[in-house]
Scaffold this active site. Structure first.
Site, PDB file in Angstrom:
ATOM      1  N   TYR A 239     -34.206  78.162 -38.822  1.00 54.46           N
ATOM      2  CA  TYR A 239     -34.006  76.667 -38.797  1.00 54.46           C
ATOM      3  C   TYR A 239     -32.559  76.227 -38.411  1.00 54.46           C
ATOM      4  O   TYR A 239     -31.973  75.392 -37.606  1.00 54.46           O
ATOM      5  CB  TYR A 239     -34.562  76.146 -40.238  1.00 54.46           C
ATOM      6  CG  TYR A 239     -34.198  74.555 -40.361  1.00 54.46           C
ATOM      7  CD1 TYR A 239     -34.538  73.614 -39.453  1.00 54.46           C
ATOM      8  CD2 TYR A 239     -33.459  74.241 -41.442  1.00 54.46           C
ATOM      9  CE1 TYR A 239     -34.180  72.436 -39.922  1.00 54.46           C
ATOM     10  CE2 TYR A 239     -33.075  72.928 -41.860  1.00 54.46           C
ATOM     11  CZ  TYR A 239     -33.484  71.810 -40.756  1.00 54.46           C
ATOM     12  OH  TYR A 239     -33.292  70.734 -41.038  1.00 54.46           O
TER      13      TYR A 239
ATOM     14  N   TRP B 201     -31.307  86.664 -43.343  1.00 53.03           N
ATOM     15  CA  TRP B 201     -31.548  87.063 -44.820  1.00 53.03           C
ATOM     16  C   TRP B 201     -33.235  86.806 -45.214  1.00 53.03           C
ATOM     17  O   TRP B 201     -33.771  85.716 -44.562  1.00 53.03           O
ATOM     18  CB  TRP B 201     -30.704  86.070 -45.772  1.00 53.03           C
ATOM     19  CG  TRP B 201     -30.732  86.568 -47.108  1.00 53.03           C
ATOM     20  CD1 TRP B 201     -31.829  86.311 -48.024  1.00 53.03           C
ATOM     21  CD2 TRP B 201     -29.775  87.093 -47.688  1.00 53.03           C
ATOM     22  NE1 TRP B 201     -31.534  87.032 -49.295  1.00 53.03           N
ATOM     23  CE2 TRP B 201     -30.135  87.521 -49.054  1.00 53.03           C
ATOM     24  CE3 TRP B 201     -28.673  87.800 -47.266  1.00 53.03           C
ATOM     25  CZ2 TRP B 201     -29.607  88.115 -50.140  1.00 53.03           C
ATOM     26  CZ3 TRP B 201     -27.957  88.745 -48.346  1.00 53.03           C
ATOM     27  CH2 TRP B 201     -28.101  89.020 -49.691  1.00 53.03           C
TER      28      TRP B 201
ATOM     29  N   THR C 124     -24.273  80.835 -50.639  1.00 52.52           N
ATOM     30  CA  THR C 124     -25.023  79.711 -51.027  1.00 52.52           C
ATOM     31  C   THR C 124     -24.308  79.420 -52.528  1.00 52.52           C
ATOM     32  O   THR C 124     -24.004  80.187 -53.420  1.00 52.52           O
ATOM     33  CB  THR C 124     -26.423  80.478 -51.191  1.00 52.52           C
ATOM     34  OG1 THR C 124     -27.308  79.505 -52.332  1.00 52.52           O
ATOM     35  CG2 THR C 124     -26.495  81.557 -52.055  1.00 52.52           C
TER      36      THR C 124
ATOM     37  N   TYR D  11     -32.027  85.794 -55.616  1.00 51.24           N
ATOM     38  CA  TYR D  11     -31.377  85.453 -54.490  1.00 51.24           C
ATOM     39  C   TYR D  11     -29.885  85.238 -54.749  1.00 51.24           C
ATOM     40  O   TYR D  11     -29.016  85.670 -54.200  1.00 51.24           O
ATOM     41  CB  TYR D  11     -31.926  84.016 -53.982  1.00 51.24           C
ATOM     42  CG  TYR D  11     -31.153  83.393 -52.896  1.00 51.24           C
ATOM     43  CD1 TYR D  11     -31.154  84.157 -51.628  1.00 51.24           C
ATOM     44  CD2 TYR D  11     -31.044  82.072 -52.794  1.00 51.24           C
ATOM     45  CE1 TYR D  11     -30.615  83.534 -50.488  1.00 51.24           C
ATOM     46  CE2 TYR D  11     -30.613  81.454 -51.764  1.00 51.24           C
ATOM     47  CZ  TYR D  11     -30.198  82.021 -50.641  1.00 51.24           C
ATOM     48  OH  TYR D  11     -29.521  81.819 -49.380  1.00 51.24           O
TER      49      TYR D  11
ATOM     50  N   LYS E 182     -26.595  87.523 -53.283  1.00 47.02           N
ATOM     51  CA  LYS E 182     -25.631  86.844 -52.465  1.00 47.02           C
ATOM     52  C   LYS E 182     -24.244  87.093 -53.381  1.00 47.02           C
ATOM     53  O   LYS E 182     -23.191  87.329 -52.588  1.00 47.02           O
ATOM     54  CB  LYS E 182     -26.050  85.422 -52.399  1.00 47.02           C
ATOM     55  CG  LYS E 182     -26.992  85.315 -51.284  1.00 47.02           C
ATOM     56  CD  LYS E 182     -26.076  85.284 -49.980  1.00 47.02           C
ATOM     57  CE  LYS E 182     -27.384  84.893 -48.863  1.00 47.02           C
ATOM     58  NZ  LYS E 182     -26.701  84.973 -47.303  1.00 47.02           N
TER      59      LYS E 182
END
Length: 288
Positions: free
Chosen positions: A13, A72, A110, A133, A137
């Site tokens: 996206y 990812w 993130t 997550y 990261k």
């Protein structure tokens, strides 16, 4: 010839918008993913497994000037086992690209690296991730800064300041897995009510095109490196943003405040320090 940039995860996206922004800024882009349909036709595309273990991966990908690593797995599933299972593969990919001759690597980060936080996040904000997550990261960021220290490589860690990754990105709403996409869907289905929280939480909302331009501009230069927050730096309440979105689109939808309780692990307000990204954007505007 423009700057040669490889973009991994280009079919996602955000990735598709970033490829377009890079092309708009004059880059020669190689868009890499398992699916490349819908990517800007100005970019070259390649269906390729970046985790195939090739020791000549830098050459395989055309010896680019820079690599933007956006790929990812399960980014929307915050406690998926995939985050830890693939962690070493991300590290190996970057290590082998640099070993082959890559001089600039930009990796998408993130705010989940930080975990729970109230107020502005800058590059020195302590990290205490509370999801797999975020843990993955955070570990990748730490390991890459150690790996590339004193190697003469420009490392840019482009941190999205989005509490639920793309959930609070505006724009291209039908493609988005966002609250705005859900409202568009509800309107198309003729619904007049939308269940909502109190809406009091403050977030750093950003349009996907603005986010993509920030990411592209960061990669197109090397003067500003390290952790770079991609954000507006301007907090806004969820209620105000969603009410504005509904009004702008002429939707006849009423928010049912309190239908969902506020989650105890959501910060009452979190946003990015935009100092570095504003410097980059001003410099890019002046320099063309």
């Amino acid at each position: 010839m423009g700057k040669k940039i490889v973009v991994t995860g280009a079919g996602g996206y955000i990735g598709r918008h970033v490829v377009k922004a890079l092309c708009d800024q004059g880059a020669d882009v190689l868009a890499v993913d398992f699916r490349t349909d819908g990517i800007d036709p100005r970019a070259d595309t390649l269906v390729y497994d970046i985790f195939n273990g090739s020791k000549t991966i830098y050459q395989d990908l055309g010896c680019p000037d820079a690599c933007l690593h956006m790929a990812w797995k399960d980014g929307f599933v915050h406690n998926s086992d995939a985050h830890m299972e693939f962690l070493s593969r991300h590290y190996t990919f970057v290590r082998d690209m640099v070993a082959g001759g890559l001089k600039q690597i930009a990796v998408m980060g993130t705010m989940h690296e930080v975990g729970y936080w109230e107020g502005a996040i800058d590059e020195n904000t302590p990290c205490n991730p509370i999801s797999l997550y975020g843990v993955a990261k955070d570990a990748l960021r730490r390991s890459l800064f150690l790996l590339l220290k004193d190697k003469g490589v420009c490392l840019q860690w482009l941190r999205e300041l989005l509490p639920w990754r793309a959930y609070y990105i505006c724009g291209d709403d039908k493609r988005a897995v966002s609250i705005f996409g859900k409202i568009v869907q509800a309107a198309e289905e003729g619904k007049t009510h939308f269940p909502f929280t109190s809406g009091k939480n403050l977030y750093d909302f950003i349009d996907v095109d603005e986010l993509s331009c920030q990411i592209a501009a960061s990669v197109m230069q090397t003067e500003v490196d390290g952790i770079i927050n991609c954000c507006t730096g301007e907090p806004m309440s969820l209620a105000d943003k969603v009410e504005s979105f509904i009004k702008e689109h002429g939707f006849h939808i009423q928010l049912d405040y309190g239908a969902f309780p506020d989650r105890p692990y959501d910060s009452p307000g979190v946003w990015g320090d935009a100092t570095k990204i504003k410097t980059i954007m001003v410099t890019r505007t002046i320099g063309g």
